[in-house]
Design a protein around this motif. Structure first.
Motif, PDB file in Angstrom:
ATOM      1  N   ILE A  65       0.579  -1.069   0.357  1.00 11.17           N
ATOM      2  CA  ILE A  65       0.339  -0.156  -0.233  1.00 11.17           C
ATOM      3  C   ILE A  65       0.985   1.318   0.036  1.00 11.17           C
ATOM      4  CG2 ILE A  65      -1.929   1.298   1.511  1.00 11.17           C
ATOM      5  CD1 ILE A  65      -2.689  -1.746   1.974  1.00 11.17           C
ATOM      6  N   ASN A  66       1.881   1.210   0.850  1.00 15.22           N
ATOM      7  CA  ASN A  66       2.849   2.405   0.850  1.00 15.22           C
ATOM      8  C   ASN A  66       3.661   2.700  -0.356  1.00 15.22           C
ATOM      9  OD1 ASN A  66       3.057   3.428   3.761  1.00 15.22           O
ATOM     10  ND2 ASN A  66       2.915   1.224   4.079  1.00 15.22           N
ATOM     11  N   ASP A  67       4.467   1.506  -0.846  1.00 16.52           N
ATOM     12  CA  ASP A  67       5.011   1.442  -2.109  1.00 16.52           C
ATOM     13  C   ASP A  67       4.376   0.258  -3.092  1.00 16.52           C
ATOM     14  OD1 ASP A  67       6.523   1.359  -4.597  1.00 16.52           O
ATOM     15  OD2 ASP A  67       8.630   1.240  -2.525  1.00 16.52           O
ATOM     16  N   LYS A  68       3.779   0.386  -4.322  1.00 15.14           N
ATOM     17  CA  LYS A  68       3.174  -0.782  -5.352  1.00 15.14           C
ATOM     18  C   LYS A  68       4.350  -1.641  -5.642  1.00 15.14           C
ATOM     19  CE  LYS A  68      -1.277   1.088  -5.546  1.00 15.14           C
ATOM     20  NZ  LYS A  68      -2.385   1.267  -6.223  1.00 15.14           N
ATOM     21  N   SER A  69       5.884  -0.424  -6.062  1.00 16.70           N
ATOM     22  CA  SER A  69       6.263  -0.973  -7.286  1.00 16.70           C
ATOM     23  C   SER A  69       6.947  -1.786  -6.261  1.00 16.70           C
ATOM     24  CB  SER A  69       7.874   0.303  -7.862  1.00 16.70           C
ATOM     25  OG  SER A  69       8.070   0.374  -6.419  1.00 16.70           O
ATOM     26  N   ALA A  70       7.368  -2.358  -5.213  1.00 20.97           N
ATOM     27  CA  ALA A  70       8.150  -3.532  -3.973  1.00 20.97           C
ATOM     28  C   ALA A  70       7.278  -4.887  -3.637  1.00 20.97           C
ATOM     29  CB  ALA A  70       8.318  -2.122  -2.597  1.00 20.97           C
ATOM     30  N   ALA A  71       6.167  -4.848  -4.472  1.00 23.26           N
ATOM     31  CA  ALA A  71       5.848  -6.088  -4.664  1.00 23.26           C
ATOM     32  C   ALA A  71       5.796  -6.986  -3.762  1.00 23.26           C
ATOM     33  CB  ALA A  71       4.779  -6.172  -5.309  1.00 23.26           C
ATOM     34  N   ILE A  72       7.344  -7.598  -4.797  1.00 20.08           N
ATOM     35  CA  ILE A  72       7.720  -8.735  -5.134  1.00 20.08           C
ATOM     36  C   ILE A  72       8.560  -9.195  -3.717  1.00 20.08           C
ATOM     37  CG2 ILE A  72       9.587 -10.452  -5.913  1.00 20.08           C
ATOM     38  CD1 ILE A  72       8.751  -9.199  -8.699  1.00 20.08           C
ATOM     39  N   ASN A  73       9.380  -7.801  -3.456  1.00 23.77           N
ATOM     40  CA  ASN A  73      10.245  -7.515  -2.238  1.00 23.77           C
ATOM     41  C   ASN A  73       9.296  -8.092  -0.680  1.00 23.77           C
ATOM     42  OD1 ASN A  73      12.469  -7.215  -2.888  1.00 23.77           O
ATOM     43  ND2 ASN A  73      12.607  -5.204  -3.074  1.00 23.77           N
ATOM     44  N   ALA A  74       7.700  -6.932  -0.536  1.00 21.60           N
ATOM     45  CA  ALA A  74       7.034  -7.264  -0.099  1.00 21.60           C
ATOM     46  C   ALA A  74       6.489  -8.504  -0.042  1.00 21.60           C
ATOM     47  CB  ALA A  74       6.344  -6.424  -0.026  1.00 21.60           C
ATOM     48  N   PHE A  75       6.558  -9.468  -0.886  1.00 18.33           N
ATOM     49  CA  PHE A  75       6.110 -10.685  -0.402  1.00 18.33           C
ATOM     50  C   PHE A  75       7.451 -11.410  -0.397  1.00 18.33           C
ATOM     51  CE2 PHE A  75       5.438 -14.717  -2.739  1.00 18.33           C
ATOM     52  CZ  PHE A  75       5.025 -15.130  -2.383  1.00 18.33           C
ATOM     53  N   ALA A  76       8.150 -11.511  -0.622  1.00 16.43           N
ATOM     54  CA  ALA A  76       9.534 -12.190   0.134  1.00 16.43           C
ATOM     55  C   ALA A  76       9.429 -12.380   1.457  1.00 16.43           C
ATOM     56  CB  ALA A  76      10.847 -11.703  -0.087  1.00 16.43           C
ATOM     57  N   ILE A  77       9.909 -10.482   2.147  1.00  7.97           N
ATOM     58  CA  ILE A  77       9.897 -10.187   3.594  1.00  7.97           C
ATOM     59  C   ILE A  77       8.697 -10.670   4.246  1.00  7.97           C
ATOM     60  CG2 ILE A  77       9.820  -8.317   4.903  1.00  7.97           C
ATOM     61  CD1 ILE A  77      11.069  -6.397   2.788  1.00  7.97           C
ATOM     62  N   ALA A  78       7.474 -10.438   4.182  1.00 10.26           N
ATOM     63  CA  ALA A  78       5.944 -11.253   4.321  1.00 10.26           C
ATOM     64  C   ALA A  78       6.217 -12.540   4.906  1.00 10.26           C
ATOM     65  CB  ALA A  78       4.942 -10.848   4.151  1.00 10.26           C
ATOM     66  N   GLN A  79       6.988 -13.159   4.081  1.00 15.88           N
ATOM     67  CA  GLN A  79       7.568 -14.480   4.019  1.00 15.88           C
ATOM     68  C   GLN A  79       8.318 -14.904   4.823  1.00 15.88           C
ATOM     69  OE1 GLN A  79       5.541 -17.361   2.473  1.00 15.88           O
ATOM     70  NE2 GLN A  79       6.506 -18.786   3.262  1.00 15.88           N
ATOM     71  N   LEU A  80       9.178 -14.559   5.011  1.00 17.29           N
ATOM     72  CA  LEU A  80      10.196 -14.406   6.359  1.00 17.29           C
ATOM     73  C   LEU A  80       9.354 -14.313   7.712  1.00 17.29           C
ATOM     74  CD1 LEU A  80      13.964 -12.690   5.210  1.00 17.29           C
ATOM     75  CD2 LEU A  80      13.456 -15.494   5.184  1.00 17.29           C
ATOM     76  N   MET A  81       8.993 -13.350   7.780  1.00 15.42           N
ATOM     77  CA  MET A  81       8.183 -12.770   8.845  1.00 15.42           C
ATOM     78  C   MET A  81       6.913 -13.137   9.648  1.00 15.42           C
ATOM     79  SD  MET A  81       8.070  -8.533   8.821  1.00 15.42           S
ATOM     80  CE  MET A  81       8.290  -7.897  10.460  1.00 15.42           C
ATOM     81  N   SER A  82       6.179 -13.985   8.368  1.00 15.26           N
ATOM     82  CA  SER A  82       6.020 -15.319   9.032  1.00 15.26           C
ATOM     83  C   SER A  82       6.038 -16.245   9.807  1.00 15.26           C
ATOM     84  CB  SER A  82       4.992 -15.738   7.990  1.00 15.26           C
ATOM     85  OG  SER A  82       4.911 -15.649   7.006  1.00 15.26           O
ATOM     86  N   THR A  83       7.389 -16.436   9.110  1.00 18.96           N
ATOM     87  CA  THR A  83       8.138 -18.369   9.776  1.00 18.96           C
ATOM     88  C   THR A  83       8.143 -18.311  11.132  1.00 18.96           C
ATOM     89  OG1 THR A  83       9.009 -18.419   6.873  1.00 18.96           O
ATOM     90  CG2 THR A  83       9.333 -19.329   8.609  1.00 18.96           C
ATOM     91  N   ALA A  84       8.576 -16.527  11.852  1.00 13.85           N
ATOM     92  CA  ALA A  84       8.797 -16.740  12.818  1.00 13.85           C
ATOM     93  C   ALA A  84       7.501 -17.271  13.681  1.00 13.85           C
ATOM     94  CB  ALA A  84       9.081 -15.215  13.151  1.00 13.85           C
ATOM     95  N   THR A  85       6.247 -17.109  13.589  1.00 11.93           N
ATOM     96  CA  THR A  85       4.958 -17.358  13.869  1.00 11.93           C
ATOM     97  C   THR A  85       5.313 -19.117  14.208  1.00 11.93           C
ATOM     98  OG1 THR A  85       3.837 -17.927  12.110  1.00 11.93           O
ATOM     99  CG2 THR A  85       3.425 -15.530  13.248  1.00 11.93           C
ATOM    100  N   ILE A  86       5.501 -19.935  13.528  1.00  8.85           N
ATOM    101  CA  ILE A  86       5.660 -21.109  13.440  1.00  8.85           C
ATOM    102  C   ILE A  86       7.145 -21.569  14.816  1.00  8.85           C
ATOM    103  CG2 ILE A  86       6.123 -22.889  12.308  1.00  8.85           C
ATOM    104  CD1 ILE A  86       5.262 -21.757   9.652  1.00  8.85           C
ATOM    105  N   ILE A  87       8.016 -21.285  14.296  1.00 14.14           N
ATOM    106  CA  ILE A  87       9.195 -21.249  15.604  1.00 14.14           C
ATOM    107  C   ILE A  87       8.700 -21.132  17.013  1.00 14.14           C
ATOM    108  CG2 ILE A  87      11.392 -21.231  16.187  1.00 14.14           C
ATOM    109  CD1 ILE A  87      11.357 -22.736  13.864  1.00 14.14           C
ATOM    110  N   LEU A  88       7.503 -19.463  16.445  1.00 15.58           N
ATOM    111  CA  LEU A  88       7.566 -19.377  18.364  1.00 15.58           C
ATOM    112  C   LEU A  88       6.744 -19.764  18.877  1.00 15.58           C
ATOM    113  CD1 LEU A  88       8.516 -15.498  18.081  1.00 15.58           C
ATOM    114  CD2 LEU A  88      10.046 -17.474  18.764  1.00 15.58           C
ATOM    115  N   GLY A  89       5.607 -20.399  17.614  1.00 13.56           N
ATOM    116  CA  GLY A  89       4.231 -20.937  18.805  1.00 13.56           C
ATOM    117  C   GLY A  89       4.709 -22.888  18.929  1.00 13.56           C
ATOM    118  N   ASN A  90       5.330 -23.155  18.213  1.00 17.67           N
ATOM    119  CA  ASN A  90       5.312 -24.602  18.042  1.00 17.67           C
ATOM    120  C   ASN A  90       6.131 -24.567  19.588  1.00 17.67           C
ATOM    121  OD1 ASN A  90       4.414 -27.026  16.270  1.00 17.67           O
ATOM    122  ND2 ASN A  90       4.568 -24.965  15.172  1.00 17.67           N
TER     123      ASN A  90
END
Length: 552
Positions: A175-200
């Motif tokens: 929403i803040n930068d439409k041109s960085a959609a692929i970077n946003a996708f990659a960063i979101a994937q990395l950050m969401s992985t933390a929920t699997i580690i910390l949660g389990n």
């Protein structure tokens, strides 16, 4: 741990279906946002190329170890200890590291190139996907334990958090930068992985701590009552570090040799199954048959056409696989096993076959009349224009019908056949895989994206023939025939045919959209009412289990 395997399987399926609906709603909303605001090329890179890399790494690194481990927990003996199973699950992370090296190189240098404006973001995306997969597999040991001991709500909650974190981070950046959609996708994937580690690890840290406290109280005040003490010993983990490799006390070898042999069998099978599952994406990525925009169109249509498969068929397949592995022994012929277990497995297989086949028949029938309506509502009139998306979705409804049958029959076969049968089927899967890839390339070159669907239908039909023959031969000595569930009731079939023709007539004569949708809703309701009446005994059984799930 005292468990009702059938009840746990149904509970898992119910929660998985709810989660899949939630997950798909979020994913579809994000994809619609990307199609309308960012562009199809970006969607093609993310949903086809990068998610294919993630799927490849996780499936090849985890699937074989997980399935072999589940099979080992079925055996009522001490041949494979929990320490060996934990060590086995930790092999997934280094396996993923090894697989990452050639895969990332192939994705960056050998597959069809992306446009220059996306090259740096694409490179970052590939590395991020690889790192996130390795991190996620570091939690495979507690994840496996939660699966075996039926911590269904834990798995659903963590999966939901994973999707929420990934979606929120992605949308916040885009929403803040439409041109960085692929970077946003990659960063979101990395950050969401933390929920699997910390949660389990966080859940089991507090669970084991409370478990030990309750155990001390019961030992102190119950004066070591033997029955109560044995019940408490059923959960084998005494501290959180037991989930680390080599920490848990082990009387035997570090790894179990029989388990390794079974894992290798599943490895060969897993490679072939991955090719069959994601074959069209591999063909699109390797050869310049379709542009990224066309790949995105196919992916959107494929996701829409796979609603039933993702919402219902896959959760049912996963839960039924767990149930069948816990009910039927692999290396013993059915007539030599406990009759009660065989009867229960046959009845469950028959009922599941009837349910998923009926759903597939509904999708096949009404998909012919409502493909254009669904595409217009999802992507807008411009997206549905041209006729190709509608044609793709209509033919995909045929694939849904085959998916319904193949998922349950092949899942049962994988859950109950022997190591020798698995190896034998691997050779046949190799033929299926090679034939599918060749057929996909040829048909796509001639027919365009529709060729992928035709090739997939032909491939699934061949696999269905093999798995149904296996089931028929296996149950023949017992006098049972669970394959009867593949044939829907005659009144239901007649109702589906009549209402399907009526809705097709409505679509052909351009009935107002709201009226056309109303016709479809009433038609599906009529079909469901007939199905419920015709299968009243099955509905009552499902209602009783549904009340038990709600109570739990």
């Amino acid at each position: 741990m005292q468990r009702n395997v059938l009840h746990s399987s149904l509970l898992s399926a119910a929660f998985s279906i709810i989660f899949q609906v939630f997950c798909r709603v979020i994913t579809f909303a994000i994809n619609a946002f990307i199609v309308r605001n960012v562009g199809r090329d970006v969607l093609g890179i993310m949903n086809v190329r990068l998610l294919l890399l993630e799927s490849t790494l996780l499936f090849l690194s985890r699937e074989a170890f997980n399935r072999a481990g589940l099979s080992a927990t079925t055996q009522k003996n001490d041949k494979c200890s929990w320490a060996q199973l934990i060590n086995q699950m930790w092999l997934t992370a280094p396996t993923c590291v090894v697989i990452c090296i050639p895969c990332v190189y192939i994705w960056l240098h050998l597959l069809s190139p992306v446009e220059d404006q996306f090259s740096l973001q694409y490179q970052f995306g590939c590395y991020s996907m690889a790192i996130s997969c390795v991190i996620e597999l570091c939690a495979e040991a507690p994840n496996f334990v939660s699966q075996v001991f039926c911590f269904v709500r834990l798995r659903i909650v963590l999966s939901t958090l994973h999707i929420l974190v990934r979606s929120v981070v992605f949308l916040w950046i885009v929403i803040n930068d439409k041109s960085a959609a692929i970077n946003a996708f990659a960063i979101a994937q990395l950050m969401s992985t933390a929920t699997i580690i910390l949660g389990n690890y966080g859940f089991f840290y507090f669970y084991i701590r409370r478990f030990n406290q309750e155990k001390e109280k019961k030992e102190r005040y119950a004066k070591l009552d033997s029955t109560m003490y044995n019940d408490m010993k059923d959960f084998p983990f005494k501290k959180i570090t037991d989930f680390l490799p080599g920490v848990m006390e082990n009387q035997g070898k570090y790894l179990n040799s029989e388990l390794q042999i079974l894992t290798l069998s599943f490895v060969k099978q897993g490679v072939l199954k991955q090719i069959l599952t994601e074959g069209e994406k591999y063909v699109m990525s390797i050869s310049p048959v379709l542009s990224f925009s066309e790949q995105a169109t196919y992916d959107v249509v494929n996701n829409l056409g796979s609603l039933a498969a993702r919402f219902i068929f896959r959760p049912i397949e996963d839960s039924s696989y767990f149930f069948f592995t816990q009910t039927i022994a692999r290396d013993v012929e059915l007539y030599k096993q406990k009759r009660e277990n065989v009867l229960q497995a046959a009845k469950v297989l028959e009922n599941l076959s009837l349910a998923v086949t009926s759903i597939g028949l509904l999708a096949l029938t009404f998909g012919q009349s409502y493909s254009h309506t669904l595409l217009t509502l999802y992507g807008g009139a411009d997206f549905a224009a041209g006729g190709l998306p509608e044609k793709l979705l209509q033919w995909h409804c045929l694939a849904i019908y085959f998916l319904a049958i193949n998922g349950i029959t092949e899942g049962y076969m994988f859950a109950t056949n022997t190591n020798r049968d698995i190896d034998k089927y691997n050779y046949l899967m190799a033929i299926f895989s090679i034939s599918f890839l060749i057929l996909s390339y040829i048909l796509t070159s001639c027919l365009g994206p529709v060729g992928f669907i035709f090739a997939n239908c032909i491939n699934m039909f061949c696999r269905i023939c093999y798995s149904t023959c296996f089931i028929f031969r296996q149950y023949k000595p017992t006098g049972l025939n669970p394959l009867q569930g593949l044939l829907p009731g005659k009144w239901f079939a007649m109702t589906v045919l009549i209402t399907g023709i009526f809705c097709k007539y409505s679509a052909h004569y351009s009935t107002p959209q709201l009226v056309h949708i109303t016709y479809g809703f009433l038609s599906i309701v009529s079909c469901l009412i007939v199905w419920v009446i015709e299968n009243s005994e099955l509905v009552r059984l499902g209602w009783r289990y549904g009340r038990r799930i709600k109570t739990d």
